[in-house]
Design an enzyme around this catalytic site. Structure first.
Site, PDB file in Angstrom:
ATOM      1  N   ASP A  93       1.148  -1.220  -0.147  1.00  0.00           N
ATOM      2  CA  ASP A  93      -0.007  -0.112   0.070  1.00  0.00           C
ATOM      3  C   ASP A  93       0.935   0.999   0.141  1.00  0.00           C
ATOM      4  O   ASP A  93       1.981   1.374   0.336  1.00  0.00           O
ATOM      5  CB  ASP A  93      -1.096  -0.037   1.201  1.00  0.00           C
ATOM      6  CG  ASP A  93      -2.063   1.040   1.009  1.00  0.00           C
ATOM      7  OD1 ASP A  93      -3.028   1.010   1.867  1.00  0.00           O
ATOM      8  OD2 ASP A  93      -2.041   1.751   0.046  1.00  0.00           O
ATOM      9  N   GLY A  95       0.786   4.290   1.287  1.00  0.00           N
ATOM     10  CA  GLY A  95       1.420   5.162   2.695  1.00  0.00           C
ATOM     11  C   GLY A  95       0.348   6.090   2.893  1.00  0.00           C
ATOM     12  O   GLY A  95       0.194   6.432   4.190  1.00  0.00           O
ATOM     13  N   GLY A 216     -11.136   4.549   0.024  1.00  0.00           N
ATOM     14  CA  GLY A 216     -11.996   5.015   0.682  1.00  0.00           C
ATOM     15  C   GLY A 216     -13.372   4.323   1.310  1.00  0.00           C
ATOM     16  O   GLY A 216     -14.255   4.913   1.323  1.00  0.00           O
ATOM     17  N   ASP A 266      -7.849  -7.347   1.034  1.00  0.00           N
ATOM     18  CA  ASP A 266      -6.908  -7.453   2.161  1.00  0.00           C
ATOM     19  C   ASP A 266      -7.513  -6.927   3.211  1.00  0.00           C
ATOM     20  O   ASP A 266      -8.211  -6.010   3.331  1.00  0.00           O
ATOM     21  CB  ASP A 266      -5.586  -6.541   1.741  1.00  0.00           C
ATOM     22  CG  ASP A 266      -6.032  -5.117   2.192  1.00  0.00           C
ATOM     23  OD1 ASP A 266      -6.548  -4.404   1.278  1.00  0.00           O
ATOM     24  OD2 ASP A 266      -5.546  -4.791   3.253  1.00  0.00           O
ATOM     25  N   CYS A 304     -12.941 -27.860   8.906  1.00  0.00           N
ATOM     26  CA  CYS A 304     -11.808 -27.246   8.365  1.00  0.00           C
ATOM     27  C   CYS A 304     -10.664 -28.184   8.368  1.00  0.00           C
ATOM     28  O   CYS A 304     -10.458 -29.140   9.390  1.00  0.00           O
ATOM     29  CB  CYS A 304     -11.202 -26.251   9.487  1.00  0.00           C
ATOM     30  SG  CYS A 304      -9.558 -25.326   9.097  1.00  0.00           S
ATOM     31  N   CYS A 306      -6.983 -27.485   8.434  1.00  0.00           N
ATOM     32  CA  CYS A 306      -6.019 -26.826   8.599  1.00  0.00           C
ATOM     33  C   CYS A 306      -5.248 -27.538   9.824  1.00  0.00           C
ATOM     34  O   CYS A 306      -5.594 -28.373  10.530  1.00  0.00           O
ATOM     35  CB  CYS A 306      -6.027 -25.468   8.989  1.00  0.00           C
ATOM     36  SG  CYS A 306      -6.452 -25.061  10.829  1.00  0.00           S
ATOM     37  N   CYS A 309      -6.901 -27.036  13.160  1.00  0.00           N
ATOM     38  CA  CYS A 309      -8.257 -28.078  13.335  1.00  0.00           C
ATOM     39  C   CYS A 309      -7.862 -29.697  13.531  1.00  0.00           C
ATOM     40  O   CYS A 309      -8.674 -30.621  13.841  1.00  0.00           O
ATOM     41  CB  CYS A 309      -9.031 -27.776  12.372  1.00  0.00           C
ATOM     42  SG  CYS A 309      -9.750 -25.890  12.583  1.00  0.00           S
ATOM     43  N   HIS A 335      -5.141 -20.730  11.801  1.00  0.00           N
ATOM     44  CA  HIS A 335      -6.577 -21.066  11.600  1.00  0.00           C
ATOM     45  C   HIS A 335      -7.233 -20.211  10.858  1.00  0.00           C
ATOM     46  O   HIS A 335      -7.627 -20.414   9.780  1.00  0.00           O
ATOM     47  CB  HIS A 335      -7.230 -21.552  12.648  1.00  0.00           C
ATOM     48  CG  HIS A 335      -8.687 -21.667  12.385  1.00  0.00           C
ATOM     49  ND1 HIS A 335      -9.178 -22.807  11.619  1.00  0.00           N
ATOM     50  CD2 HIS A 335      -9.657 -21.082  12.625  1.00  0.00           C
ATOM     51  CE1 HIS A 335     -10.422 -22.464  11.393  1.00  0.00           C
ATOM     52  NE2 HIS A 335     -11.023 -21.468  12.116  1.00  0.00           N
TER      53      HIS A 335
HETATM   54  O1  LIG Z   1      -8.486   4.786   0.077  1.00  0.00           O
HETATM   55  C1  LIG Z   1      -7.497   4.034   0.451  1.00  0.00           C
HETATM   56  N1  LIG Z   1      -6.162   4.170  -0.082  1.00  0.00           N
HETATM   57  C2  LIG Z   1      -5.171   3.375   0.251  1.00  0.00           C
HETATM   58  N2  LIG Z   1      -5.118   2.256   1.064  1.00  0.00           N
HETATM   59  C3  LIG Z   1      -6.412   2.193   1.826  1.00  0.00           C
HETATM   60  C4  LIG Z   1      -6.566   1.118   2.728  1.00  0.00           C
HETATM   61  C5  LIG Z   1      -7.451   1.000   3.339  1.00  0.00           C
HETATM   62  N3  LIG Z   1      -7.931   0.110   4.601  1.00  0.00           N
HETATM   63  C6  LIG Z   1      -9.306   0.378   4.705  1.00  0.00           C
HETATM   64  N4  LIG Z   1      -9.969  -0.098   5.736  1.00  0.00           N
HETATM   65  C7  LIG Z   1      -9.209  -1.170   6.715  1.00  0.00           C
HETATM   66  C8  LIG Z   1     -10.338  -1.148   7.727  1.00  0.00           C
HETATM   67  N5  LIG Z   1     -10.096  -2.432   8.754  1.00  0.00           N
HETATM   68  C9  LIG Z   1     -10.977  -3.218   9.077  1.00  0.00           C
HETATM   69  C10 LIG Z   1     -10.559  -4.211  10.195  1.00  0.00           C
HETATM   70  C11 LIG Z   1     -10.094  -3.451  11.313  1.00  0.00           C
HETATM   71  C12 LIG Z   1      -8.991  -2.532  10.756  1.00  0.00           C
HETATM   72  C13 LIG Z   1      -9.500  -1.479  10.045  1.00  0.00           C
HETATM   73  N6  LIG Z   1      -9.873   1.271   4.006  1.00  0.00           N
HETATM   74  C14 LIG Z   1      -9.010   1.648   3.245  1.00  0.00           C
HETATM   75  C15 LIG Z   1      -8.733   2.817   1.984  1.00  0.00           C
HETATM   76  C16 LIG Z   1      -7.526   2.891   1.505  1.00  0.00           C
END
Ligand SMILES: O=c1nc[nH]c2cc3[nH]c(NCCN4CCCCC4)nc3cc12
Length: 372
Positions: A93, A95, A216, A266, A304, A306, A309, A335
């Site tokens: 990603d 940053g 976003g 992800d 499962c 794995c 399990c 797991h």
């Molecule tokens: O708009 C984004 N541009 C670059 N990378 C990103 C990464 C992101 N990761 C997320 N959400 C992560 C949500 N996550 C869910 C589980 C608990 C911790 C937070 N939105 C995103 C938007 C973006």
């Protein structure tokens, strides 16, 4: 049709599709879930455990690795793959999102984002050019444009201005991208406004990228808003390019996104929840610390296959967690990652059999019959 991505099978009854994505470190079968390895480590998992669990690609973070240990050091030591002994694909990603989500003191200007390191308080300026340089130094197979992720509650005017800058930053990211062996993906912004999402996507397509991500999202918006954005963009994203939704998500989110035609995902959920004792199973979520598992000799998930399990009881996993044993994080994480990746394998198979619509209905029913 780009030469790095082929749609292999389009489900006859919905927008779900399987594909093959070719990268410098190997081919990836999509739809795919990418375990998150923020600091060059998927927490509590060794690379060979990841491959045993079926991981084809992992994610690492530019923001974290730039601050520590530094991209130049990783480059001098042979790049991220050698540094962490992972010989399969890596996506990084760019940053911007991590600066937005991890730092208090930050200032966004046309040049880039000025911020104070959450590690040692030092001041930094992350620009599209530096973000690309860091990702190239790390040697990731798929790198992301530097973008701005607007706050979930941002108004239309802010989102409109922000996406215009994200487009200018996308052009600067592409201009700075010299290592053509790496795939560069654009990130679509535009908040919850479908017309702004369309504008962002058209502008990015005009620049031209190897894949397109929805940014976003998963930033606190209501589920219906997330689904509306997914629906609006699904019809607009070029069908013959990879489609990645960043930060998604729960098992249900993954099924809903695949159903709408998306290919890559992800999320820290399987790893983070594992460390908190929240485990995913074919019958829904299991909170392993609950007393009801104290004498339960059965496997965490009978469906499962794995390593966890096959070798441990719920009673033992509960004991490890309550004792604060490091092995609890290791086994719970193994797991959850294996379960997420087996879900993606079952999804790919259902699509190949033109059965994804039925799979989606059955999955929802299973996950909600014995919810905790
Ligand atoms: O708009 C984004 N541009 C670059 N990378 C990103 C990464 C992101 N990761 C997320 N959400 C992560 C949500 N996550 C869910 C589980 C608990 C911790 C937070 N939105 C995103 C938007 C973006």
């Amino acid at each position: 049709m780009p030469d790095h991505f082929q749609v292999e099978h389009q489900d006859g009854g919905c927008r779900a599709r399987t594909g093959r994505l070719t990268t410098p470190h190997g081919e990836i079968q999509t739809p795919i879930f990418m375990p998150v390895g923020t600091n060059a480590s998927v927490k509590a998992m060794r690379p060979e455990d990841l491959t045993d669990a079926g991981a084809q690609i992992i994610l690492a973070n530019t923001y974290h690795l730039y601050l520590r240990p530094g991209h130049r050091l990783v480059e001098e030591l042979g790049g991220l793959h050698r540094f962490m002994s992972w010989d399969r694909p890596i996506l990084t990603d760019s940053g911007g999102f991590q600066v937005y989500s991890l730092t208090e003191l930050r200032k966004i200007t046309e040049e880039g984002v000025k911020f104070r390191s959450h590690i040692d308080g030092s001041m930094h300026l992350l620009t599209p050019e530096l973000s690309i340089k860091v990702q190239e130094a790390l040697g990731a197979d798929i790198i992301m444009c530097f973008d701005e992720c607007p706050p979930a509650d941002a108004g239309r005017e802010y989102v409109e201005r922000s996406l215009a800058m994200t487009t200018r930053w996308a052009q600067r990211s592409k201009d700075a991208h010299t290592r053509r062996d790496q795939l560069l993906f654009g990130i679509v912004q535009g908040g919850r406004f479908s017309d702004l999402r369309q504008r962002s996507l058209q502008e990015l397509q005009g620049i031209g990228f190897d894949g397109y991500a929805l940014g976003g999202l998963s930033v606190g918006e209501e589920k219906p808003v997330m689904h509306e954005v997914m629906d609006a963009c699904s019809d607009l994203l070029p069908a013959d390019y990879p489609r990645y939704i960043m930060g998604i998500g729960t098992p249900e989110d993954l099924v809903e996104a695949v159903w709408r035609g998306y290919d890559m995902f992800d999320c820290v959920m399987p790893t983070r929840n594992a460390r908190n004792g929240m485990l995913f199973t074919s019958q829904g979520r299991v909170n392993i610390k609950r007393k009801q598992y104290e004498q339960d000799q059965g496997p965490l998930d009978p469906a499962c296959s794995c390593y966890v399990c096959r070798n441990y009881s719920r009673a033992y996993l509960r004991h490890l967690f309550r004792s604060g044993e490091i092995l609890a994080s290791m086994l719970n994480t193994h797991h959850n990652i294996a379960w997420y990746l087996s879900l993606m394998g079952r999804i790919r198979e259902a699509i190949r059999q033109d059965q994804f619509e039925a799979f989606r209905k059955e999955f929802y029913h299973q996950q909600h019959t014995t919810a905790e």
